[in-house]
Write a protein that holds these residues in place. Structure first.
Motif, PDB file in Angstrom:
ATOM      1  N   MET A   1       0.842  -1.209   0.000  1.00  0.00           N
ATOM      2  CA  MET A   1       0.000   0.000   0.000  1.00  0.00           C
ATOM      3  C   MET A   1       0.876   1.257   0.000  1.00  0.00           C
ATOM      4  O   MET A   1       1.873   1.312   0.712  1.00  0.00           O
ATOM      5  CB  MET A   1      -0.860  -0.006   1.270  1.00  0.00           C
ATOM      6  CG  MET A   1      -1.837   1.151   1.330  1.00  0.00           C
ATOM      7  SD  MET A   1      -2.737   1.202   2.889  1.00  0.00           S
ATOM      8  CE  MET A   1      -1.470   1.686   4.037  1.00  0.00           C
ATOM      9  N   ALA A   2       0.454   2.223  -0.800  1.00  0.00           N
ATOM     10  CA  ALA A   2       1.221   3.475  -0.822  1.00  0.00           C
ATOM     11  C   ALA A   2       1.047   4.207   0.514  1.00  0.00           C
ATOM     12  O   ALA A   2      -0.026   4.182   1.112  1.00  0.00           O
ATOM     13  CB  ALA A   2       0.725   4.350  -1.954  1.00  0.00           C
ATOM     14  N   ILE A   3       2.107   4.830   0.958  1.00  0.00           N
ATOM     15  CA  ILE A   3       2.027   5.660   2.165  1.00  0.00           C
ATOM     16  C   ILE A   3       1.324   6.977   1.831  1.00  0.00           C
ATOM     17  O   ILE A   3       0.513   7.478   2.602  1.00  0.00           O
ATOM     18  CB  ILE A   3       3.458   5.949   2.693  1.00  0.00           C
ATOM     19  CG1 ILE A   3       4.139   4.654   3.139  1.00  0.00           C
ATOM     20  CG2 ILE A   3       3.457   7.010   3.777  1.00  0.00           C
ATOM     21  CD1 ILE A   3       3.678   4.105   4.461  1.00  0.00           C
ATOM     22  N   LEU A   4       1.676   7.507   0.663  1.00  0.00           N
ATOM     23  CA  LEU A   4       1.125   8.803   0.242  1.00  0.00           C
ATOM     24  C   LEU A   4       0.701   8.733  -1.222  1.00  0.00           C
ATOM     25  O   LEU A   4       1.443   8.220  -2.062  1.00  0.00           O
ATOM     26  CB  LEU A   4       2.219   9.875   0.390  1.00  0.00           C
ATOM     27  CG  LEU A   4       2.008  11.195  -0.354  1.00  0.00           C
ATOM     28  CD1 LEU A   4       0.837  11.975   0.236  1.00  0.00           C
ATOM     29  CD2 LEU A   4       3.268  12.047  -0.296  1.00  0.00           C
ATOM     30  N   GLU A   5      -0.501   9.237  -1.483  1.00  0.00           N
ATOM     31  CA  GLU A   5      -0.942   9.386  -2.874  1.00  0.00           C
ATOM     32  C   GLU A   5      -1.551  10.767  -3.042  1.00  0.00           C
ATOM     33  O   GLU A   5      -2.475  11.126  -2.304  1.00  0.00           O
ATOM     34  CB  GLU A   5      -2.022   8.348  -3.208  1.00  0.00           C
ATOM     35  CG  GLU A   5      -1.466   7.034  -3.655  1.00  0.00           C
ATOM     36  CD  GLU A   5      -2.573   6.055  -4.043  1.00  0.00           C
ATOM     37  OE1 GLU A   5      -3.157   5.459  -3.112  1.00  0.00           O
ATOM     38  OE2 GLU A   5      -2.845   5.926  -5.244  1.00  0.00           O
ATOM     39  N   ALA A   6      -0.981  11.550  -3.952  1.00  0.00           N
ATOM     40  CA  ALA A   6      -1.563  12.856  -4.271  1.00  0.00           C
ATOM     41  C   ALA A   6      -2.181  12.742  -5.656  1.00  0.00           C
ATOM     42  O   ALA A   6      -1.558  12.205  -6.572  1.00  0.00           O
ATOM     43  CB  ALA A   6      -0.480  13.926  -4.273  1.00  0.00           C
TER      44      ALA A   6
ATOM     45  N   VAL B   1      -0.644  18.122 -10.004  1.00  0.00           N
ATOM     46  CA  VAL B   1       0.449  17.247  -9.534  1.00  0.00           C
ATOM     47  C   VAL B   1      -0.128  15.966  -8.914  1.00  0.00           C
ATOM     48  O   VAL B   1      -0.945  16.016  -8.001  1.00  0.00           O
ATOM     49  CB  VAL B   1       1.340  17.980  -8.499  1.00  0.00           C
ATOM     50  CG1 VAL B   1       2.223  16.988  -7.736  1.00  0.00           C
ATOM     51  CG2 VAL B   1       2.213  19.011  -9.206  1.00  0.00           C
ATOM     52  N   SER B   2       0.330  14.825  -9.455  1.00  0.00           N
ATOM     53  CA  SER B   2      -0.015  13.516  -8.894  1.00  0.00           C
ATOM     54  C   SER B   2       1.279  12.795  -8.581  1.00  0.00           C
ATOM     55  O   SER B   2       2.213  12.810  -9.394  1.00  0.00           O
ATOM     56  CB  SER B   2      -0.801  12.673  -9.907  1.00  0.00           C
ATOM     57  OG  SER B   2      -2.015  13.309 -10.234  1.00  0.00           O
ATOM     58  N   LEU B   3       1.358  12.182  -7.419  1.00  0.00           N
ATOM     59  CA  LEU B   3       2.544  11.388  -7.098  1.00  0.00           C
ATOM     60  C   LEU B   3       2.205  10.380  -6.008  1.00  0.00           C
ATOM     61  O   LEU B   3       1.228  10.532  -5.282  1.00  0.00           O
ATOM     62  CB  LEU B   3       3.721  12.279  -6.684  1.00  0.00           C
ATOM     63  CG  LEU B   3       3.559  13.238  -5.511  1.00  0.00           C
ATOM     64  CD1 LEU B   3       3.930  12.539  -4.205  1.00  0.00           C
ATOM     65  CD2 LEU B   3       4.471  14.443  -5.694  1.00  0.00           C
ATOM     66  N   THR B   4       3.056   9.350  -5.947  1.00  0.00           N
ATOM     67  CA  THR B   4       2.874   8.278  -4.963  1.00  0.00           C
ATOM     68  C   THR B   4       4.202   8.044  -4.274  1.00  0.00           C
ATOM     69  O   THR B   4       5.243   8.069  -4.926  1.00  0.00           O
ATOM     70  CB  THR B   4       2.457   6.978  -5.697  1.00  0.00           C
ATOM     71  OG1 THR B   4       1.273   7.246  -6.424  1.00  0.00           O
ATOM     72  CG2 THR B   4       2.185   5.845  -4.728  1.00  0.00           C
ATOM     73  N   VAL B   5       4.162   7.832  -2.962  1.00  0.00           N
ATOM     74  CA  VAL B   5       5.389   7.487  -2.225  1.00  0.00           C
ATOM     75  C   VAL B   5       5.103   6.217  -1.421  1.00  0.00           C
ATOM     76  O   VAL B   5       4.104   6.144  -0.698  1.00  0.00           O
ATOM     77  CB  VAL B   5       5.830   8.618  -1.268  1.00  0.00           C
ATOM     78  CG1 VAL B   5       7.145   8.251  -0.588  1.00  0.00           C
ATOM     79  CG2 VAL B   5       5.992   9.945  -2.007  1.00  0.00           C
ATOM     80  N   GLY B   6       5.978   5.222  -1.586  1.00  0.00           N
ATOM     81  CA  GLY B   6       5.791   3.947  -0.896  1.00  0.00           C
ATOM     82  C   GLY B   6       6.611   3.869   0.378  1.00  0.00           C
ATOM     83  O   GLY B   6       7.521   4.680   0.618  1.00  0.00           O
ATOM     84  N   GLN B   7       6.331   2.845   1.178  1.00  0.00           N
ATOM     85  CA  GLN B   7       7.027   2.645   2.449  1.00  0.00           C
ATOM     86  C   GLN B   7       8.539   2.530   2.209  1.00  0.00           C
ATOM     87  O   GLN B   7       8.978   1.811   1.305  1.00  0.00           O
ATOM     88  CB  GLN B   7       6.515   1.352   3.083  1.00  0.00           C
ATOM     89  CG  GLN B   7       6.926   1.198   4.507  1.00  0.00           C
ATOM     90  CD  GLN B   7       6.366  -0.098   5.087  1.00  0.00           C
ATOM     91  OE1 GLN B   7       6.141  -1.057   4.369  1.00  0.00           O
ATOM     92  NE2 GLN B   7       6.154  -0.104   6.377  1.00  0.00           N
TER      93      GLN B   7
ATOM     94  N   VAL C   1      -5.594  14.211  -1.410  1.00  0.00           N
ATOM     95  CA  VAL C   1      -4.424  13.569  -0.804  1.00  0.00           C
ATOM     96  C   VAL C   1      -4.903  12.395   0.042  1.00  0.00           C
ATOM     97  O   VAL C   1      -5.815  12.544   0.868  1.00  0.00           O
ATOM     98  CB  VAL C   1      -3.650  14.563   0.101  1.00  0.00           C
ATOM     99  CG1 VAL C   1      -2.472  13.860   0.770  1.00  0.00           C
ATOM    100  CG2 VAL C   1      -3.175  15.778  -0.693  1.00  0.00           C
ATOM    101  N   THR C   2      -4.299  11.228  -0.194  1.00  0.00           N
ATOM    102  CA  THR C   2      -4.582  10.047   0.623  1.00  0.00           C
ATOM    103  C   THR C   2      -3.284   9.625   1.285  1.00  0.00           C
ATOM    104  O   THR C   2      -2.249   9.548   0.625  1.00  0.00           O
ATOM    105  CB  THR C   2      -5.093   8.892  -0.273  1.00  0.00           C
ATOM    106  OG1 THR C   2      -6.182   9.376  -1.040  1.00  0.00           O
ATOM    107  CG2 THR C   2      -5.558   7.707   0.549  1.00  0.00           C
ATOM    108  N   MET C   3      -3.321   9.395   2.599  1.00  0.00           N
ATOM    109  CA  MET C   3      -2.146   8.877   3.305  1.00  0.00           C
ATOM    110  C   MET C   3      -2.572   7.661   4.101  1.00  0.00           C
ATOM    111  O   MET C   3      -3.602   7.691   4.773  1.00  0.00           O
ATOM    112  CB  MET C   3      -1.575   9.920   4.255  1.00  0.00           C
ATOM    113  CG  MET C   3      -0.914  11.089   3.551  1.00  0.00           C
ATOM    114  SD  MET C   3      -0.297  12.246   4.770  1.00  0.00           S
ATOM    115  CE  MET C   3       0.146  13.622   3.738  1.00  0.00           C
ATOM    116  N   PHE C   4      -1.772   6.612   4.030  1.00  0.00           N
ATOM    117  CA  PHE C   4      -2.060   5.350   4.733  1.00  0.00           C
ATOM    118  C   PHE C   4      -3.455   4.843   4.356  1.00  0.00           C
ATOM    119  O   PHE C   4      -4.158   4.247   5.171  1.00  0.00           O
ATOM    120  CB  PHE C   4      -1.973   5.536   6.256  1.00  0.00           C
ATOM    121  CG  PHE C   4      -0.844   6.446   6.676  1.00  0.00           C
ATOM    122  CD1 PHE C   4       0.485   6.071   6.474  1.00  0.00           C
ATOM    123  CD2 PHE C   4      -1.096   7.689   7.234  1.00  0.00           C
ATOM    124  CE1 PHE C   4       1.522   6.911   6.845  1.00  0.00           C
ATOM    125  CE2 PHE C   4      -0.068   8.534   7.603  1.00  0.00           C
ATOM    126  CZ  PHE C   4       1.239   8.153   7.404  1.00  0.00           C
TER     127      PHE C   4
END
Ligand SMILES: Nc1ncnc2c1ncn2[C@@H]1O[C@H](COP(=O)(O)OP(=O)(O)OP(=O)(O)O)[C@@H](O)[C@H]1O
Length: 243
Positions: free
Chosen positions: A1-6, A22-28, A60-63
């Motif tokens: 699961m992504a930690i952060l999704e914008a 701006v869209s981006l994803t950051v993983g654990q 913005v979605t986090m966790f």
């Protein structure tokens, strides 16, 4: 699961379209950089991810949780540091860190402050008034504050900007260890291309509020036919991205 999704963040300030989809994803455990010229929209993007600036559109979605709907829960698992953030000047560094540790609801605030002081090598500064710190010392205290709650996502606006080369190298080493050993996701901005090459898994290049190129440092250099990220930066900033 992504930690952060914008997703498709936009923000306009009067006539200035600061961020434009701006869209981006950051993983654990991933270290991601936002690069771009002055005024490209990096800080505004970070501030929207932190709920400090309200986007005109996008989300913005986090966790896995929507930031707007679960703001308190989400932000308790995140932290942020930037050299432009102030510290209450009349307080001593220990008092400031203890206050944040209590604010974060840590079980043993004093023990965690001692641990963080050792990590950041700021033990000798604990008795100093924050108003008397040099800018590099201030940066290290800010980073210490940001590590207190063991964040799952750490957002850093130019984390090593005021640090001398030795202190900068130690902090980079610390941040990489935090990401790799504890799985903390890092999202940073930086104007130091060597730093980004050495630390970051994924780089998003912002220009006039839009992400115009993404990839690892090696992928970006290969894509633009240049030797390193410094040259990618100069090429994109000066010539733009071919359509
Ligand atoms: N509160 C604000 N009011 C009006 N304009 C703003 C505001 N915040 C940012 N801007 C404008 O939005 C644009 C993007 O600014 P931002 O600070 O996000 O850029 P940046 O990429 O972080 O730049 P730098 O590398 O110089 O820190 C700039 O043109 C800036 O002047």
């Amino acid at each position: 699961m992504a930690i952060l999704e914008a997703q498709s963040l936009t923000k306009r300030f009067g006539p200035v379209q600061a961020v434009d989809g701006v869209s981006l994803t950051v993983g654990q455990g991933e270290i991601t950089a936002l690069l771009g010229p002055n005024g490209a929209g990096k800080s505004t993007t970070l501030h929207m991810l932190l709920g400090l600036v309200t986007p005109d559109s996008g989300g913005v979605t986090m966790f896995g949780l929507d930031l707007q709907k679960h703001r308190t829960e989400v932000l308790s698992r995140v932290n942020f540091s930037a050299s432009y953030l102030g510290l209450p000047g009349v307080l001593h560094v220990r008092e400031v860190l203890n206050s944040f540790a209590r604010l974060y609801g840590l079980r043993d605030p004093r023990a965690r402050v001692a641990e963080v002081a050792e990590l950041l090598e700021i033990g000798p500064l604990l008795k100093r008034r924050t108003a008397d710190l040099s800018s590099g010392q201030h940066t290290r205290v800010q980073l210490g504050k940001a590590l207190l709650n063991d964040p799952e996502l750490l957002i850093l606006d130019e984390p090593t900007a005021a640090l001398d080369p030795d202190a900068g190298e130690r902090i980079r080493h610390l941040l990489v260890s935090v990401a790799r050993e504890t799985g903390t996701a890092l999202l940073i901005t930086s104007h130091n291309m060597r730093e980004v090459e050495r630390m970051c898994d994924t780089i998003h290049f912002l220009s006039a509020g839009r992400i115009v190129a993404s990839g690892s440092a090696a992928e970006l250099a290969a894509h633009f036919g240049v030797v390193d990220l410094e040259e990618v930066f100069l090429k994109v900033a000066r010539e733009g991205v071919p359509a």
